[in-house]
Design a protein around this motif. Structure first.
Motif, PDB file in Angstrom:
ATOM      1  N   ALA A 281       0.618  -1.182  -0.057  1.00 31.93           N
ATOM      2  CA  ALA A 281      -0.095   0.298   0.074  1.00 31.93           C
ATOM      3  C   ALA A 281       0.999   1.596   0.091  1.00 31.93           C
ATOM      4  N   LEU A 282       2.305   1.050   0.471  1.00 30.17           N
ATOM      5  CA  LEU A 282       3.098   2.088   1.168  1.00 30.17           C
ATOM      6  C   LEU A 282       3.682   2.664  -0.230  1.00 30.17           C
ATOM      7  N   ALA A 283       3.876   1.757  -1.097  1.00 24.09           N
ATOM      8  CA  ALA A 283       4.939   1.954  -2.091  1.00 24.09           C
ATOM      9  C   ALA A 283       3.902   1.988  -3.386  1.00 24.09           C
ATOM     10  N   GLY A 284       2.337   1.881  -3.073  1.00 23.04           N
ATOM     11  CA  GLY A 284       1.584   2.144  -4.883  1.00 23.04           C
ATOM     12  C   GLY A 284       2.050   3.899  -4.481  1.00 23.04           C
ATOM     13  N   MET A 285       1.780   4.657  -2.934  1.00 23.25           N
ATOM     14  CA  MET A 285       1.219   5.273  -2.471  1.00 23.25           C
ATOM     15  C   MET A 285       2.163   5.996  -2.846  1.00 23.25           C
ATOM     16  N   ALA A 286       3.093   5.721  -3.004  1.00 25.31           N
ATOM     17  CA  ALA A 286       4.763   6.504  -3.678  1.00 25.31           C
ATOM     18  C   ALA A 286       4.765   6.145  -5.394  1.00 25.31           C
ATOM     19  N   PHE A 287       4.446   5.333  -5.219  1.00 21.99           N
ATOM     20  CA  PHE A 287       4.581   5.223  -7.105  1.00 21.99           C
ATOM     21  C   PHE A 287       3.572   6.663  -7.573  1.00 21.99           C
ATOM     22  N   ARG A 288       2.327   7.008  -7.179  1.00 20.39           N
ATOM     23  CA  ARG A 288       1.235   7.888  -7.130  1.00 20.39           C
ATOM     24  C   ARG A 288       2.447   8.984  -7.371  1.00 20.39           C
ATOM     25  N   LYS A 289       2.635   9.647  -5.864  1.00 16.10           N
ATOM     26  CA  LYS A 289       3.356  10.997  -6.066  1.00 16.10           C
ATOM     27  C   LYS A 289       4.484  10.919  -7.289  1.00 16.10           C
ATOM     28  N   VAL A 290       5.632  10.090  -7.367  1.00 16.72           N
ATOM     29  CA  VAL A 290       6.373  10.258  -7.921  1.00 16.72           C
ATOM     30  C   VAL A 290       6.045   9.892  -9.518  1.00 16.72           C
ATOM     31  N   TRP A 291       5.343   9.344  -9.568  1.00 22.93           N
ATOM     32  CA  TRP A 291       4.923   9.341 -11.678  1.00 22.93           C
ATOM     33  C   TRP A 291       4.038  10.801 -11.408  1.00 22.93           C
ATOM     34  N   LYS A 292       3.357  11.780 -10.543  1.00 19.53           N
ATOM     35  CA  LYS A 292       2.551  12.295 -10.700  1.00 19.53           C
ATOM     36  C   LYS A 292       3.553  13.809 -10.697  1.00 19.53           C
ATOM     37  N   ALA A 293       4.858  13.516 -10.124  1.00 19.33           N
ATOM     38  CA  ALA A 293       5.858  14.611 -10.158  1.00 19.33           C
ATOM     39  C   ALA A 293       6.337  14.170 -11.861  1.00 19.33           C
ATOM     40  N   VAL A 294       7.407  13.178 -12.424  1.00 16.46           N
ATOM     41  CA  VAL A 294       7.556  13.247 -13.178  1.00 16.46           C
ATOM     42  C   VAL A 294       6.697  13.109 -14.696  1.00 16.46           C
ATOM     43  N   ARG A 295       5.540  13.159 -14.350  1.00 16.32           N
ATOM     44  CA  ARG A 295       4.924  13.506 -15.992  1.00 16.32           C
ATOM     45  C   ARG A 295       3.250  14.407 -15.915  1.00 16.32           C
ATOM     46  N   HIS A 296       3.902  14.382 -14.443  1.00 17.25           N
ATOM     47  CA  HIS A 296       2.281  15.747 -14.560  1.00 17.25           C
ATOM     48  C   HIS A 296       0.579  15.370 -14.618  1.00 17.25           C
ATOM     49  N   GLU A 297       1.164  13.587 -14.095  1.00 18.79           N
ATOM     50  CA  GLU A 297      -0.530  13.370 -14.695  1.00 18.79           C
ATOM     51  C   GLU A 297      -1.022  12.706 -13.923  1.00 18.79           C
ATOM     52  N   ASP A 298      -1.960  12.415 -13.189  1.00 19.41           N
ATOM     53  CA  ASP A 298      -3.368  11.240 -11.876  1.00 19.41           C
ATOM     54  C   ASP A 298      -2.801  10.280 -11.913  1.00 19.41           C
ATOM     55  N   ASP A 299      -3.042   9.455 -13.713  1.00 21.47           N
ATOM     56  CA  ASP A 299      -2.951   8.280 -13.243  1.00 21.47           C
ATOM     57  C   ASP A 299      -1.526   7.419 -14.397  1.00 21.47           C
ATOM     58  N   ALA A 300      -1.246   6.243 -14.186  1.00 25.75           N
ATOM     59  CA  ALA A 300      -0.220   6.154 -15.254  1.00 25.75           C
ATOM     60  C   ALA A 300      -0.214   5.247 -15.980  1.00 25.75           C
ATOM     61  N   PRO A 301      -0.006   4.937 -16.468  1.00 25.23           N
ATOM     62  CA  PRO A 301      -0.554   3.621 -17.699  1.00 25.23           C
ATOM     63  C   PRO A 301      -0.202   2.862 -17.530  1.00 25.23           C
TER      64      PRO A 301
END
Length: 98
Positions: free
Chosen positions: A24-44
């Motif tokens: 669960a923690l990794a999922g939250m961290a990934f969503r934050k990193v993806w938003k910072a990297v791609r400025h999108e809420d959802d990863a592909p």
């Protein structure tokens, strides 16, 4: 049966909870990193037709790296806590989780 032989069985529920929480923690961290990297809420997703190979593989690589780091940190923390409280390392033998 000695204390050292029983501990891995006792550690299994603890390991399950730690694994679930780390996922669960990794999922939250990934969503934050993806938003910072791609400025999108959802990863592909791999099956997302509108996303290219590079974007899908980048997301998978970042997600995998974050998951591995978080899970290893959580596993190690749990094992060290068990060792401090019982004096026994919670695995039967040297080596990894598998």
């Amino acid at each position: 049966m000695s204390k050292k032989q029983k501990l891995p069985l006792v550690y299994q529920p603890v390991g399950f909870v730690v694994g679930w929480a780390s996922g669960a923690l990794a999922g939250m961290a990934f969503r934050k990193v993806w938003k910072a990297v791609r400025h999108e809420d959802d990863a592909p997703d791999a099956l997302d037709r509108d996303r290219g190979w590079g974007e899908v593989l980048l997301a998978a690589a970042i997600q995998g790296a974050i998951f591995a780091v978080v899970r290893s940190a959580a596993d190690r923390t749990g094992a060290k806590a068990i060792e401090r409280s019982t004096g026994v390392w919670p695995t039967k033998e040297k080596g990894g989780r598998d």
